[in-house]
Design a protein around this motif. Structure first.
Motif, mmCIF file in Angstrom:
data_model
loop_
_atom_site.group_PDB
_atom_site.id
_atom_site.type_symbol
_atom_site.label_atom_id
_atom_site.label_comp_id
_atom_site.label_asym_id
_atom_site.label_seq_id
_atom_site.Cartn_x
_atom_site.Cartn_y
_atom_site.Cartn_z
ATOM 1 N N LEU A 19 -8.487 -0.319 1.165
ATOM 2 C CA LEU A 19 -7.182 0.266 1.463
ATOM 3 C C LEU A 19 -7.373 1.624 2.126
ATOM 4 N N ILE A 20 -6.911 1.750 3.359
ATOM 5 C CA ILE A 20 -6.854 3.034 4.057
ATOM 6 C C ILE A 20 -5.400 3.474 3.990
ATOM 7 N N ASP A 21 -5.107 4.536 3.246
ATOM 8 C CA ASP A 21 -3.702 4.827 2.935
ATOM 9 C C ASP A 21 -2.994 5.702 3.962
ATOM 10 N N GLY A 22 -3.694 6.171 5.000
ATOM 11 C CA GLY A 22 -3.055 6.944 6.052
ATOM 12 C C GLY A 22 -2.953 8.435 5.789
ATOM 13 N N THR A 23 -3.470 8.899 4.670
ATOM 14 C CA THR A 23 -3.396 10.327 4.341
ATOM 15 C C THR A 23 -4.521 11.130 4.972
ATOM 16 N N ALA B 104 -11.086 6.096 1.757
ATOM 17 C CA ALA B 104 -10.519 4.772 1.544
ATOM 18 C C ALA B 104 -10.642 4.386 0.079
ATOM 19 N N HIS B 105 -9.857 3.400 -0.330
ATOM 20 C CA HIS B 105 -9.818 2.957 -1.719
ATOM 21 C C HIS B 105 -10.288 1.513 -1.827
ATOM 22 N N PRO B 106 -10.935 1.160 -2.942
ATOM 23 C CA PRO B 106 -11.333 -0.235 -3.141
ATOM 24 C C PRO B 106 -10.115 -1.107 -3.459
ATOM 25 N N THR B 107 -10.371 -2.352 -3.775
ATOM 26 C CA THR B 107 -9.314 -3.330 -4.029
ATOM 27 C C THR B 107 -8.229 -2.796 -4.961
ATOM 28 N N CYS B 108 -6.970 -2.996 -4.547
ATOM 29 C CA CYS B 108 -5.845 -2.644 -5.400
ATOM 30 C C CYS B 108 -4.680 -3.574 -5.077
ATOM 31 N N TYR B 109 -3.553 -3.346 -5.729
ATOM 32 C CA TYR B 109 -2.369 -4.169 -5.522
ATOM 33 C C TYR B 109 -1.226 -3.301 -5.016
ATOM 34 N N LEU B 110 -0.435 -3.874 -4.097
ATOM 35 C CA LEU B 110 0.756 -3.214 -3.585
ATOM 36 C C LEU B 110 1.959 -4.089 -3.891
ATOM 37 N N ALA B 111 2.979 -3.477 -4.504
ATOM 38 C CA ALA B 111 4.230 -4.184 -4.755
ATOM 39 C C ALA B 111 5.212 -3.817 -3.646
ATOM 40 N N ILE B 112 5.848 -4.833 -3.055
ATOM 41 C CA ILE B 112 6.807 -4.615 -1.971
ATOM 42 C C ILE B 112 8.150 -5.186 -2.396
ATOM 43 N N GLU B 113 9.173 -4.347 -2.290
ATOM 44 C CA GLU B 113 10.509 -4.778 -2.686
ATOM 45 C C GLU B 113 11.540 -4.107 -1.787
ATOM 46 N N ASN B 114 12.460 -4.886 -1.265
ATOM 47 C CA ASN B 114 13.509 -4.381 -0.380
ATOM 48 C C ASN B 114 12.939 -3.592 0.802
ATOM 49 N N GLY B 115 11.827 -4.083 1.336
ATOM 50 C CA GLY B 115 11.243 -3.486 2.524
ATOM 51 C C GLY B 115 10.436 -2.229 2.292
#
Length: 397
Positions: free
Chosen positions: A9-13, A17-28
């Motif tokens: 995960l490259i978070d744009g900051t 970079a970060h290793p494996t993680c989870y992203l929750a997406i809701e209402n865009g």
């Protein structure tokens, strides 16, 4: 709610970079970010598995002209300027789709004719057409007969007319104000002509734009034009192809964002090397381009905020070519993490949208790019797109 399992995960900051993680997406939007234990077992079991890939924010191109295509033939390009509004609009819609396919989820259009850029902004936001989010300057402002006046620009002379021109763009829905401080680069004379706006005109634009909470983007190439823009307190410098070391250091010492638009100069150099033309001599372009690259590195090393923008629509520059601008920043000497930051988190700050886009953080829009490979190790991986998400909706390649 949709859950995504990422690989790298490259978070744009601009950080590590970060290793494996989870992203929750809701209402865009990104509703959460964490490890498997931070989410319900059932949700984790149904997660979309992108663990073999890199996930990063969608790309931001801070300088485009949607009404133009990146035509590489000068004769064919001349004919494009004579086309009807309807034809230009259809081409612009195609340009939006092309950009999104290349992983660009936000563009900033810095001037065009017929109000097309404002129309496209509305059409995308209402879901009438598919493409990146559009930010726009509406009409670029120049002096009478000044640079880009022929592209549907707003001509104005004197501080009072400049103020009115700014207000007109704000009324038309402009997200920023664009002024044309100098001409284009003359590769024979190695200059950009005179500084077209007076100091009083420049200051009038900036004061009124700031009063209306609109950032000011300035097309400027020569040393004097860039320094005048800096002294007036503008938000972004566009191009800056002819600056010297002292001016690069001034940029670094200021709060301005510099958008050097390297791609069009690379493409012009390619054209000059393959075609004999009076206006695009390869030797003259080389001198400008190599110095431009050196000043980008100098400014970056001195702390300047270097941001990615392509000037898409310029000779040979297609919409979506921000991948190449990122690569050229690396060729200048920027670390890959800084070049990616230039098209994500830092670009979002440059266009005043950092509360909404640019980084993968809870509450921000779910604009995501899924890539094969690791662009931090090989920047060309930025082209190996698996899929694109904009506002949480997937647009497969």
């Amino acid at each position: 709610m949709m859950l995504i399992k990422t690989g790298l995960l490259i978070d744009g900051t601009g950080g590590a970079a970060h290793p494996t993680c989870y992203l929750a997406i809701e209402n865009g939007r990104i509703a959460g970010r964490g490890q498997a234990g931070d989410f319900a077992t059932a949700d984790v079991a149904k997660a979309v598995d992108f663990s073999p890939y890199t996930v990063m924010p969608g790309l931001i191109d801070t300088h485009v002209h949607l009404f133009l295509e990146g035509i590489s033939d000068l004769k064919a390009r001349t004919l494009r300027w004579k086309e009807s509004k309807d034809t230009i609009l259809i081409r612009a819609v195609n340009n939006l789709a092309l950009a999104l396919r290349q992983g660009v989820t936000t563009v900033r259009d810095l001037g065009g004719p017929y109000g097309i850029n404002a129309l496209l902004k509305k059409a995308v936001s209402q879901g009438v057409t598919v493409g990146p989010q559009v930010l726009t300057a509406c009409q670029a402002i120049s002096i009478t007969g000044g640079h880009f006046h022929y592209a549907g620009g707003r001509e104005a002379d004197g501080p009072e007319e400049m103020v009115k021109a700014v207000r007109e763009q704000a009324k038309g829905g402009a997200d920023c104000i664009k002024i044309m401080m100098t001409g284009s680069v003359n590769f024979i004379r190695q200059d950009a002509g005179v500084v077209e706006l007076s100091q009083a005109e420049t200051q009038a634009v900036v004061h009124e734009a700031q009063r209306l909470n609109k950032p000011v983007a300035v097309h400027a190439n020569g040393v004097d034009g860039v320094r005048q823009a800096l002294s007036a307190g503008v938000s972004t410098i566009e191009h800056g192809a002819l600056i010297d070391e002292v001016t690069a250091d001034l940029i670094a010492a200021s709060q301005v964002y510099w958008i050097p638009t390297l791609v069009p100069f690379e493409r012009m150099l390619d054209y000059g090397r393959n075609h004999r033309t009076k206006t695009l001599p390869a030797e003259g372009i080389e001198q400008v381009y190599f110095r431009h690259q050196a000043m980008v590195l100098r400014a970056y090393q001195a702390g300047a905020k270097i941001v990615a923008g392509t000037d898409a629509g310029a000779l040979g520059v297609e919409h979506g070519d921000v991948w190449r601008e990122i690569g050229l920043l690396v060729e200048c000497g920027l670390p890959p993490v800084a070049a990616l930051h230039a098209a994500t988190g830092l670009a979002a700050k440059a266009v005043g949208m950092d509360s909404q886009i640019g980084t993968i953080e809870t509450g921000k829009r779910a604009d995501l790019l899924v890539l094969e490979g690791n662009p931090l190790m090989d920047i060309t991986c930025i082209r190996k797109i698996v899929t694109v998400f904009k506002n949480g909706k997937e647009y497969p390649r």
